[in-house]
Design an enzyme around this catalytic site. Structure first.
Site, mmCIF file in Angstrom:
data_model
loop_
_atom_site.group_PDB
_atom_site.id
_atom_site.type_symbol
_atom_site.label_atom_id
_atom_site.label_comp_id
_atom_site.label_asym_id
_atom_site.label_seq_id
_atom_site.Cartn_x
_atom_site.Cartn_y
_atom_site.Cartn_z
ATOM 1 N N ARG A 155 3.150 7.833 9.265
ATOM 2 C CA ARG A 155 2.991 9.265 9.029
ATOM 3 C C ARG A 155 1.906 9.890 9.896
ATOM 4 N NH1 ARG A 155 4.821 11.527 3.694
ATOM 5 N NH2 ARG A 155 6.365 10.024 3.026
ATOM 6 N N HIS B 179 13.776 4.324 12.031
ATOM 7 C CA HIS B 179 13.507 4.543 10.603
ATOM 8 C C HIS B 179 14.239 5.803 10.137
ATOM 9 C CE1 HIS B 179 11.127 5.190 6.953
ATOM 10 N NE2 HIS B 179 10.675 3.950 7.087
ATOM 11 N N GLU C 242 -1.709 5.109 3.254
ATOM 12 C CA GLU C 242 -1.779 3.709 2.808
ATOM 13 C C GLU C 242 -3.205 3.232 2.552
ATOM 14 O OE1 GLU C 242 0.015 4.823 5.363
ATOM 15 O OE2 GLU C 242 2.090 4.341 4.862
ATOM 16 N N GLU D 1 -1.022 -8.912 -1.360
ATOM 17 C CA GLU D 1 -1.521 -8.354 -0.091
ATOM 18 C C GLU D 1 -2.693 -7.401 -0.362
ATOM 19 O OE1 GLU D 1 0.396 -5.445 2.920
ATOM 20 O OE2 GLU D 1 1.256 -7.383 3.446
ATOM 21 N N ASP E 229 0.813 -1.230 0.000
ATOM 22 C CA ASP E 229 0.000 0.000 0.000
ATOM 23 C C ASP E 229 0.839 1.270 0.000
ATOM 24 O OD1 ASP E 229 1.088 -0.118 2.516
ATOM 25 O OD2 ASP E 229 -0.745 -0.868 3.459
ATOM 26 N N HIS F 148 7.084 4.416 12.688
ATOM 27 C CA HIS F 148 7.372 5.317 11.575
ATOM 28 C C HIS F 148 6.133 5.907 10.914
ATOM 29 C CE1 HIS F 148 6.064 2.577 8.358
ATOM 30 N NE2 HIS F 148 6.526 1.607 9.109
#
Ligand code: UD1
Ligand code: UDP
Length: 366
Positions: A207, A238, A133, A119, A97, A205
């Protein structure tokens, strides 16, 4: 002439989850296999490519430090379209995604090339969580020819959106294939990590957590370290600057917090096997934990992976620092609470997902 399968790989999890598919396609022998690295991630992608011996036939190198989503999307669109024009693949596979996935699907649509989405069908009820995503995967589904759903749940999500049954294939998640290849090995821990004692492993990580939620979560980690001086908290950070900065600022001087650069897959699986508990907002880690018997606290308000929550091997904690601290303390203090989150079968796959994907492609194109 063999049908040509092109796989697009942009970020760390895509490399991990598509490596078994590339290997299975090559072993089958009936396809010409081409791999495109978009390079959405540079260091993280190269680290995984080395581990899985995944070689790029084409590489777009689109990463620029701290670029915006529109900039990334535009750069990917031009680059992917040029490769599609040049390679003329029979079918394209893309996984997950990320922005690479959305642009791959859209680029293939413009050129009328069928897409297989690995997926497929993961959903939360919230278009903005995870962001971007949830939007990426919903949009990709509209443009996809072959939907490789990891679980019955994800297949049901696709059916509910009107995707035809004969386009949906429940395969399991390819991350379980990748994990099974190495989990039994004697995996080295990163240098300086104690072999004994309680250990909390962290990845963060997302967003939508950047800013105040991330800072709050880092504060909870700091408090956890202070409350348990014998605990080692290990956090491979990350490389996103929005994560690096706050992580160093809030945990940098905590004596029992070990901030590491991102670690290779073997070392990370070694750390998961060694850990007492996992605190994470990662998607892939939620799918790996059950195979290792690792209790997982999910640092998010939603998850598109409810199977682990239902099986009792993961717990959705949200981002309230007090809740996260309480749940982590409970797992550290109470062996029975830990045991209750271990031992279930992995609901995300059985290690044969890549083989099933190749079977579907063989039936469609050979
Ligand atoms: C991306 C995906 C996310 C996935 C995650 C896996 C999008 C929008 N997000 O998030 O779905 O869960 O990858 O890790 O597709 N950077 C480096 N080196 C690297 C990688 C990243 O320096 O190897 C830095 C760069 O400054 C880059 C920034 O991190 O601009 C953000 O990278 P990006 O791919 O846009 O998003 P992620 O947050 O990594
Ligand atoms: N991982 C790794 N090294 C690390 C952190 C994570 O190999 O330092 C692996 C982890 O085992 C999982 C995947 O990377 O398979 C998760 O990637 P990430 O958190 O970047 O993305 P997400 O799964 O959230 O999309």
């Amino acid at each position: 002439m063999k049908p040509k399968v092109l796989l697009t790989v942009g970020t760390r999890p895509e490399a991990i989850k598509l490596a078994p598919v590339v290997a299975a396609l090559r072993a089958h022998g009936g396809f010409e296999v081409r791999v495109l690295f978009t390079g959405q991630h540079r260091e993280l992608l190269d680290q995984m490519a080395d581990f899985f011996d995944l070689r790029a036939d084409r590489d777009l190198q689109v990463m620029q430090a701290g670029q915006t989503l529109p900039e990334l999307t535009a750069r990917l669109m031009r680059g992917i379209d040029a490769v599609l024009a040049d390679e003329q693949p029979t079918v394209v596979l893309t996984q997950g995604d990320t922005t690479t996935v959305l642009v791959t699907a859209l680029g293939c649509y413009y050129r009328r090339i069928p897409v297989g989405h690995v997926e497929a069908g993961l959903r939360t009820a919230d278009l903005f969580s995870p962001f971007p995503e949830e939007g990426n995967r919903r949009l990709a589904s509209v443009l996809t020819a072959h939907h490789f759903a990891p679980t019955e749940r994800s297949a049901a999500n696709l059916r509910a959106e009107g995707i035809a049954e004969d386009r949906i294939h429940v395969t399991g998640n390819t991350v379980v294939d990748a994990l099974q290849q190495i989990v039994q090995r004697d995996l080295p821990l990163p240098e300086g990590i104690p072999a004994e004692g309680p250990l909390a492993l962290v990845t963060m990580h997302r967003r939508e957590n950047h800013g105040a939620p991330l800072r709050g979560l880092l504060g909870a980690m700091r408090d956890l370290c202070a409350a348990y001086p014998d605990l080692t908290l290990v956090y491979p950070v990350h490389p996103n600057p929005n994560v690096q900065g706050p992580a160093r600022e809030i945990l940098g001087d905590v004596p029992n917090a070990r901030l590491l650069p991102p670690v290779g897959y073997g070392e990370f699986v070694g750390l998961m096997k060694r850990a007492t508990l996992m605190l994470t907002d990662s998607g892939g880690v939620q799918e790996e934990g059950p195979s290792i018997g690792l209790p997982i606290l999910v640092l998010r308000d939603t998850t598109e992976r409810p199977e682990g929550i239902d099986a009792g091997v993961a717990k959705l904690c949200g981002t309230d620092p007090a809740v996260v601290l309480r749940e982590a303390r409970r797992l550290l203090d109470d062996p029975a609470a830990r045991a209750a989150m271990q031992g279930a079968e992995n609901p995300y796959g059985d290690g044969r997902a890549a083989a099933r994907i190749v079977e579907v492609l063989a039936a469609a194109y050979l």
